[in-house]
Structure formats: C-alpha cells, structure tokens
Design an enzyme around this catalytic site. Structure first.
Site, PDB file in Angstrom:
ATOM      1  N   ASN A 153       0.799  -1.226   0.221  1.00 38.97           N
ATOM      2  CA  ASN A 153       0.090   0.026   0.041  1.00 38.97           C
ATOM      3  C   ASN A 153       1.018   1.121   0.045  1.00 38.97           C
ATOM      4  OD1 ASN A 153      -1.811   1.878   0.607  1.00 38.97           O
ATOM      5  ND2 ASN A 153      -2.228   1.328   2.617  1.00 38.97           N
ATOM      6  N   LYS A 176       0.313   4.333  -0.334  1.00 40.67           N
ATOM      7  CA  LYS A 176      -0.402   5.368   0.222  1.00 40.67           C
ATOM      8  C   LYS A 176      -0.065   6.762  -0.774  1.00 40.67           C
ATOM      9  CE  LYS A 176      -0.220   3.451   4.683  1.00 40.67           C
ATOM     10  NZ  LYS A 176      -0.159   3.487   6.079  1.00 40.67           N
ATOM     11  N   HIS A 229      -9.508   1.079   4.928  1.00 38.79           N
ATOM     12  CA  HIS A 229      -8.392   1.293   5.383  1.00 38.79           C
ATOM     13  C   HIS A 229      -8.459   2.398   6.592  1.00 38.79           C
ATOM     14  CE1 HIS A 229      -4.254   2.679   6.381  1.00 38.79           C
ATOM     15  NE2 HIS A 229      -3.862   1.551   5.834  1.00 38.79           N
ATOM     16  N   GLU A 285      -6.879   4.612   7.699  1.00 38.94           N
ATOM     17  CA  GLU A 285      -6.630   6.173   7.410  1.00 38.94           C
ATOM     18  C   GLU A 285      -7.752   6.585   6.686  1.00 38.94           C
ATOM     19  OE1 GLU A 285      -2.895   5.506   5.383  1.00 38.94           O
ATOM     20  OE2 GLU A 285      -2.066   5.065   7.417  1.00 38.94           O
ATOM     21  N   GLU A 337      -5.498  -4.836  10.436  1.00 37.46           N
ATOM     22  CA  GLU A 337      -4.317  -3.693  10.766  1.00 37.46           C
ATOM     23  C   GLU A 337      -4.699  -3.033  12.129  1.00 37.46           C
ATOM     24  OE1 GLU A 337      -2.336  -2.561   6.999  1.00 37.46           O
ATOM     25  OE2 GLU A 337      -4.263  -1.472   6.803  1.00 37.46           O
ATOM     26  N   GLY A 379       2.570   2.461  10.803  1.00 34.23           N
ATOM     27  CA  GLY A 379       3.343   3.532  10.457  1.00 34.23           C
ATOM     28  C   GLY A 379       4.122   3.956  11.663  1.00 34.23           C
ATOM     29  N   SER A 392       3.289  -2.076  10.247  1.00 39.34           N
ATOM     30  CA  SER A 392       4.933  -2.035  10.554  1.00 39.34           C
ATOM     31  C   SER A 392       5.446  -3.367  10.162  1.00 39.34           C
ATOM     32  CB  SER A 392       5.290  -1.603  11.844  1.00 39.34           C
ATOM     33  OG  SER A 392       4.931  -0.308  12.163  1.00 39.34           O
TER      34      SER A 392
HETATM   35  P1  PGA Z   1       2.948   0.338   7.399  1.00 39.31           P
HETATM   36  O1  PGA Z   1       1.275   0.455   6.957  1.00 39.31           O
HETATM   37  O2  PGA Z   1       3.377  -0.763   7.153  1.00 39.31           O
HETATM   38  O3  PGA Z   1       3.629   1.757   7.221  1.00 39.31           O
HETATM   39  O4  PGA Z   1       2.581   0.426   8.953  1.00 39.31           O
HETATM   40  C1  PGA Z   1       0.543  -0.430   6.675  1.00 39.31           C
HETATM   41  C2  PGA Z   1      -0.804  -0.147   6.234  1.00 39.31           C
HETATM   42  O5  PGA Z   1      -1.274   1.124   6.723  1.00 39.31           O
HETATM   43  O6  PGA Z   1      -1.455  -0.783   5.219  1.00 39.31           O
END
Ligand code: PGA
Length: 260
Positions: free
Chosen positions: A10, A12, A96, A98, A168, A174, A214
């Site tokens: 992903n 983003k 997601h 976000e 997640e 992140g 992460s």
């Molecule tokens: P990350 O994000 O690996 O940077 O923690 C994962 C995601 O939001 O899908």
C-alpha cells in the site's frame, strides 16, 4: 489448506509517476519466477495507468487504495469500481484505518464499497483493526466483530472466497511498533471464526487474512509463520524494492510448512 500467501504493498500518497514506474521495474526484476506468493501493489490513482503498463506480462497484480460505491455521476473527486477495472486493477483496498479516521468513512460506507466491488468484479481487501485505546480497554475483539459484521452485511456467500481481510491494528500502522506474531495470530484466528459463522467452514478456510502494521523484512517471516496469517498489507516498507521483495520472500515459510 490451500491459501496462497498474498502480499500487497500500500503505497499510500507517495511517489510520482516516474518513481512509481522505477519501483515496479525493480520489483519485476526481483520477483521474476516467484510462485509461492501472490503479490500486488497499490499506487496512487495518478500512477495506476503507468504502473499497469509496466506490469504487463508480470504476475504482480494492480490494486487501488480506495473507490466509491456508485458507478458514475456527480461525485467530485471519487473513482468508481468500473473505472478501476477499466484501468486494470484486480484488487481494491477498502476501509483502511486512514480512510476511516481521517476521512470519516463509516462501517456502512465500507459495506457499500465491499458489495459494489464484488458485484463489479473487483476483489476487496477489507481492513479492520482496533486503536491503542480500544486494545488497552480489552475491546479488540468487539471492535473487530463490529467492523466485520457491518462491512459484510449482505455480502453474497458465493463471493466470500474472493474477499481478503487485512487485520491492521491502528497502533501498529506507521509507528514501527508491530503486533507480536502471537498477538496477531490470536486476532486472525478470531476473525476466521467470525467468517466461519457468517460464511461457513469451507469459505472461511479459503479466505486470506493479511496482517498489516509496520511489517518489515525483519519481522515478516515470523508473522507469516503463524497458521492464520496468510499474507501482509505493507505500507512504508513496500516503498523500497529490496525491502518489499525480502518481505515477500518471508512467505516461503508457508511452503516449508506445507500450507501454501
Ligand atoms: P505500515 O502501513 O506498514 O507503514 O505500518 C500499513 C498500512 O497502513 O497498510
């Protein structure tokens, strides 16, 4: 068990077209001949067309990061499932954290998106996960149950196996903090049980559940070694070809264990 490991990147809101194309060119070279895992990348909408072209003839699938549930019309700034299929997407990330937290997407909207994606022939990667506060208050299973139940309302049983779930935990996204393999497995097992009560044993055993939050080359293998972790949804670490390829290599553990 027959679930092929599935690793998706992903990206983003990162990378312009040139950078996106370079990254998939590098990835293609590194993943040539990889058959033990399915791989997808989810660039920004602006790079989908160029990435699609660069992926021609490869096994890497194209995914979008979001969609709207209407087919067309006055929905300024939105993109439909049909438009994503038209550009060559196979998967779409839905719900997601976000999207939920920054853009206020509700479980109901997530449900409409999941259903439309399935109806139109796009495979949804449905994200669920609890916040740190919810985990601390022991609400993890309750939150996951609500998100799953609401997002899957009226999801047709015959399409169940096309759905991918991404667990997640919001506190791990992140942040550099990853759920331990045991913590993740506990929730994945729970999710599979919920899927079993909704769709039946056979479908639940076929649905792939990714872990996200992460994921890095250094922790992918131990996560993927868990019986109910069928892949990863990778954010930051998917932006570098070396790191992402190393994560994908972690899925070989499934072969060793005879699970793929
Ligand atoms: P990350 O994000 O690996 O940077 O923690 C994962 C995601 O939001 O899908």
């Amino acid at each position: 068990m027959g679930r092929k490991p599935f690793i998706a990147g992903n990206w983003k809101m990162n990378k312009n077209i040139g950078e996106a194309v370079s990254l998939v060119e590098e990835l293609r070279a590194k993943l040539d001949g990889v058959e033990y895992a399915e791989v997808a990348v989810a660039p920004s909408f602006t790079a989908l067309a160029a990435v699609r072209k660069t992926l021609d003839g490869s096994h890497i699938a194209l995914a979008a990061q979001n969609m709207y549930y209407q087919d067309q019309g006055a929905f300024t700034g939105e993109v439909s499932a049909q438009q994503l299929i038209d550009i060559g997407c196979k998967y779409v990330i839905i719900g997601h954290s976000e999207r939920r937290n920054i853009f206020g997407e509700s479980n109901e909207m997530t449900n409409q998106k999941v259903r439309t994606a399935l109806e139109r022939g796009l495979l949804p990667i449905l994200c669920v996960g609890e916040s740190l506060g919810q985990r601390k208050r022991n609400l993890t299973f309750m939150v996951i149950d609500d998100q799953l139940r609401d997002a899957l309302v009226k999801a047709p049983h015959e399409d169940a196996e096309k759905i991918v779930i991404a667990y997640e935990p919001v506190w791990a996204i992140g942040t550099g903090e990853t759920a331990t393999p045991e913590q993740a497995q506990e929730v994945h097992k729970h999710i599979r049980e919920r899927l079993e009560s909704k769709f039946g044993k056979e479908a639940a055993a076929a649905i792939r559940i990714q872990y996200g939050g992460s994921v890095k080359a250094s922790n992918a293998k131990e996560l993927l070694a868990m019986p109910d972790i069928d892949g990863c949804l990778v954010g930051g670490a998917s932006l570098k070809a070396d790191e992402f390829a190393a994560i994908i290599e972690g899925a070989k553990i499934k072969e060793v264990k005879g699970e793929s």
